[in-house]
Each structure stands twice: as C-alpha cells, then as structure tokens.
Design a protein around this motif. Structure first.
Motif, short mmCIF file in Angstrom:
data_model
loop_
_atom_site.label_atom_id
_atom_site.label_comp_id
_atom_site.label_asym_id
_atom_site.label_seq_id
_atom_site.Cartn_x
_atom_site.Cartn_y
_atom_site.Cartn_z
N ASP A 80 0.81 -1.22 0.00
CA ASP A 80 0.00 0.00 0.00
C ASP A 80 0.84 1.27 0.00
N THR A 81 2.16 1.16 0.18
CA THR A 81 3.01 2.33 0.40
C THR A 81 2.84 3.40 -0.67
N VAL A 82 3.08 3.03 -1.92
CA VAL A 82 2.98 3.99 -3.02
C VAL A 82 1.65 3.84 -3.77
N ALA A 83 1.24 2.61 -4.02
CA ALA A 83 0.00 2.38 -4.76
C ALA A 83 -1.20 2.93 -4.01
N GLY A 84 -1.15 2.89 -2.68
CA GLY A 84 -2.26 3.42 -1.90
C GLY A 84 -2.43 4.91 -2.09
N GLU A 85 -1.31 5.63 -2.13
CA GLU A 85 -1.37 7.08 -2.37
C GLU A 85 -1.88 7.37 -3.78
N ALA A 86 -1.43 6.57 -4.75
CA ALA A 86 -1.89 6.76 -6.13
C ALA A 86 -3.38 6.48 -6.25
N GLY A 170 13.26 -7.65 4.04
CA GLY A 170 13.40 -7.94 2.61
C GLY A 170 12.05 -7.98 1.92
N LEU A 171 11.06 -8.61 2.56
CA LEU A 171 9.71 -8.65 2.00
C LEU A 171 9.13 -7.25 1.88
N ALA A 172 9.39 -6.40 2.87
CA ALA A 172 8.89 -5.02 2.80
C ALA A 172 9.48 -4.29 1.60
N ALA A 173 10.76 -4.53 1.29
CA ALA A 173 11.38 -3.89 0.12
C ALA A 173 10.77 -4.41 -1.18
N VAL A 174 10.50 -5.71 -1.23
CA VAL A 174 9.84 -6.28 -2.40
C VAL A 174 8.47 -5.65 -2.59
N GLY A 175 7.72 -5.51 -1.48
CA GLY A 175 6.40 -4.89 -1.55
C GLY A 175 6.46 -3.45 -1.99
N LEU A 176 7.48 -2.72 -1.55
CA LEU A 176 7.65 -1.32 -1.97
C LEU A 176 7.84 -1.25 -3.49
N PHE A 177 8.68 -2.13 -4.02
CA PHE A 177 8.92 -2.14 -5.47
C PHE A 177 7.63 -2.45 -6.23
N ILE A 178 6.92 -3.48 -5.80
CA ILE A 178 5.67 -3.84 -6.47
C ILE A 178 4.67 -2.69 -6.40
N SER A 179 4.68 -1.97 -5.30
CA SER A 179 3.75 -0.86 -5.12
C SER A 179 4.00 0.28 -6.10
N THR A 180 5.24 0.37 -6.61
CA THR A 180 5.53 1.41 -7.61
C THR A 180 5.08 1.02 -9.01
N LEU A 181 4.67 -0.24 -9.19
CA LEU A 181 4.32 -0.74 -10.53
C LEU A 181 2.86 -0.53 -10.87
N PHE A 258 10.17 4.34 -9.94
CA PHE A 258 9.42 5.49 -9.47
C PHE A 258 9.98 6.81 -10.03
N ALA A 259 11.28 6.86 -10.23
CA ALA A 259 11.92 8.09 -10.72
C ALA A 259 11.49 8.42 -12.15
N THR A 260 11.10 7.40 -12.91
CA THR A 260 10.73 7.62 -14.31
C THR A 260 9.21 7.47 -14.53
N LYS A 261 8.47 7.31 -13.47
CA LYS A 261 7.04 7.06 -13.58
C LYS A 261 6.27 8.37 -13.77
N ASP A 262 5.31 8.36 -14.68
CA ASP A 262 4.42 9.50 -14.84
C ASP A 262 3.34 9.42 -13.77
N VAL A 263 3.35 10.36 -12.85
CA VAL A 263 2.39 10.36 -11.75
C VAL A 263 1.23 11.27 -12.13
N LEU A 264 0.09 10.66 -12.40
CA LEU A 264 -1.07 11.43 -12.83
C LEU A 264 -2.17 11.45 -11.79
#
Length: 265
Positions: A80-86, A170-181, A258-264
């Motif tokens: 939910d870290t990034v995807a939740g905000e989106a 480690g799982l939290a880092a994996v979840g963070l990455f998936i959340s940016t997708l 995340f650095a190259t993602k278009d945040v709309l």
C-alpha cells in the motif's frame, strides 16, 4: 517521517492487524490451558513445553506467525506504500514538496519497516503477558540443554524477535517495489503476499537446493540458534545479509521505476 507514521498508526486497518497478531499467542495460551493440547508432543515447535513455562507461548506463536500471518500483514502495508497514495489521488500532491521522489520512497520504506517492528512486538508482548498469566514461570531449558533464569530467557526471546523483524525487511522492500508498478493497492498487496508464499513453497522443494539460499524466506525460521548456549550467531548474520541484499536491490529497482514514472493521480 513523523507524518507518515502518524497516518499509518491512525488507520483502523493497522490496529486491526496488530490486534489480530496479538490475539494469536493469546488463543494459543488459552487453548493449551483449557484443553491441555500439546502434551502429546504433536503440534508446532515448543507447543509441548508451554505448560512447563509460559514463556514458550511466545516462541510457539512466532513459529506459527512467521511463515504466514506476519508476512500477510507486512504485505498489506508494503503493497500500500505507493500504490495506496496513487489510488487515493494524493501521490502527486506529495511530490510537490521539494524533497523529491527518493526521499518519499525512503519515508515509505521506513514506515513499512516500523510496522515490521510493531507487528513483531505485538506478538512478543501479547505472548509474554498471556503465557505468564496462565502458566508457571521459572528456569527455562534452552535447546542445548542448559537452564537459564527468566530474565535471561526473556533476553533470548527479544533476540528472536529481532531476528524475525529483520527477516521481514526484505519482503517489505519487495512490496515497496511492487507498489511502484501499479496504482491499484489491492493488486500490490496480493502480489506481495503471493510472492511470500511462493518463496516458501520453492524453499520446500529439495530439487531447488541451489536456489534456497537466495530466497528471502530461507532463514525465516532459523532463530533456533539463538536459543542455544552459547548463542550461535551464524544464522542471524546470514539472515541479516540476505535481507540487506533484498533491501538494496529492490530499493534500487523501486527508485528506478518510481523516478521515471508519470504520476497522474
């Protein structure tokens, strides 16, 4: 950082997950007290020792929670870290601040790591209270056969808790990455949890022995070495190094995405 933690711990979902985790050792203690379960030697590790000493409630609960319940809750928070905000449409407003995307990712990951600590602590605290309330306390036998006093045993349990908390990073880092997708938080949560389960299934296949040391779940139940005299630190070190590798690799992947993602939204 304080704002992120405040938002996370004001959510009813966060407290509901922590309460559910805390309920597991309480239910174990009550079930053993009422039924005498575990005296036959069947069941999870340490279950048959609970009636001898209440501190074994904590260890039994960690054996049950580490492969399933803890990864489940961490997967929800990390996904939910990034995807939740989106999904809420607030992500672009967070990026207006001059701190930048790298800082936002770092804050989100630290928040997930704090939840890992809180989740593990809820099991430890509830298990200790329930165990000492329902069963006798006294010298605790270690796996190597030595008896230690209650305070020393509690120190070993805290070490085990630290081991489990590190295991989840480690799982939290994996979840963070998936959340940016994705912009769909439920999808990121489900994918993170599915990966946690898949990693453990792969770790159980002897045909994949070569892969096991690289799976983030490989050392999750390796905390038995902390219950010996003297303490064997090899598994703790191996686990910490493995989780650090996952944090660095998937943290870099998350930033690259995340650095190259278009945040709309």
């Amino acid at each position: 950082m304080a704002s992120e933690l405040s938002v996370m711990f004001r959510r009813r979902r966060t407290w509901a997950m922590l309460a559910a985790l805390a309920a597991i050792p309480v239910l174990i203690a009550v079930a053993v007290r009422v039924t005498g379960a575990g005296q036959s030697g069947h069941g999870p590790a340490f279950l048959d020792r609970i009636t001898q000493n209440g501190l074994f409630v904590v260890l039994t609960a960690l054996v049950l929670c580490t492969p399933l319940f803890l990864p489940l809750t961490v997967g929800v928070v990390a996904g939910d870290t990034v995807a939740g905000e989106a999904g809420l449409g607030t992500l672009r407003y967070l990026l207006v601040a001059p701190a930048g995307r790298a800082r936002l990712l770092l804050v989100k990951y630290v928040g997930a790591a704090v939840f890992c600590l809180a989740a593990t602590a809820s099991v430890l605290l509830a298990g200790t209270v329930a165990g000492l309330a329902l069963f006798p306390a006294g010298p605790v036998p270690l796996l190597s056969g030595e008896l230690v006093d209650g305070w020393t045993a509690e120190g070993r349990i805290l070490l085990v808790g630290a081991f489990v908390c590190v295991s989840l990073l480690g799982l939290a880092a994996v979840g963070l990455f998936i959340s940016t997708l994705t912009d769909v938080p439920v999808g990121a949560m489900a994918a993170t949890i599915a990966l946690a389960i898949a990693a453990q299934l792969l770790d159980a296949l002897p045909q994949l022995d070569w892969l096991h040391p690289w799976l983030f779940s490989h050392w999750w139940l390796g905390f038995a070495d902390l219950l010996r005299q003297p303490v064997e630190w090899t598994s703790f070190g191996n686990n910490a190094a493995l989780q650090l590798g996952y944090v660095l690799v998937f943290g870099a992947l998350a930033y690259g995405r995340f650095a190259t993602k278009d945040v709309l939204s």
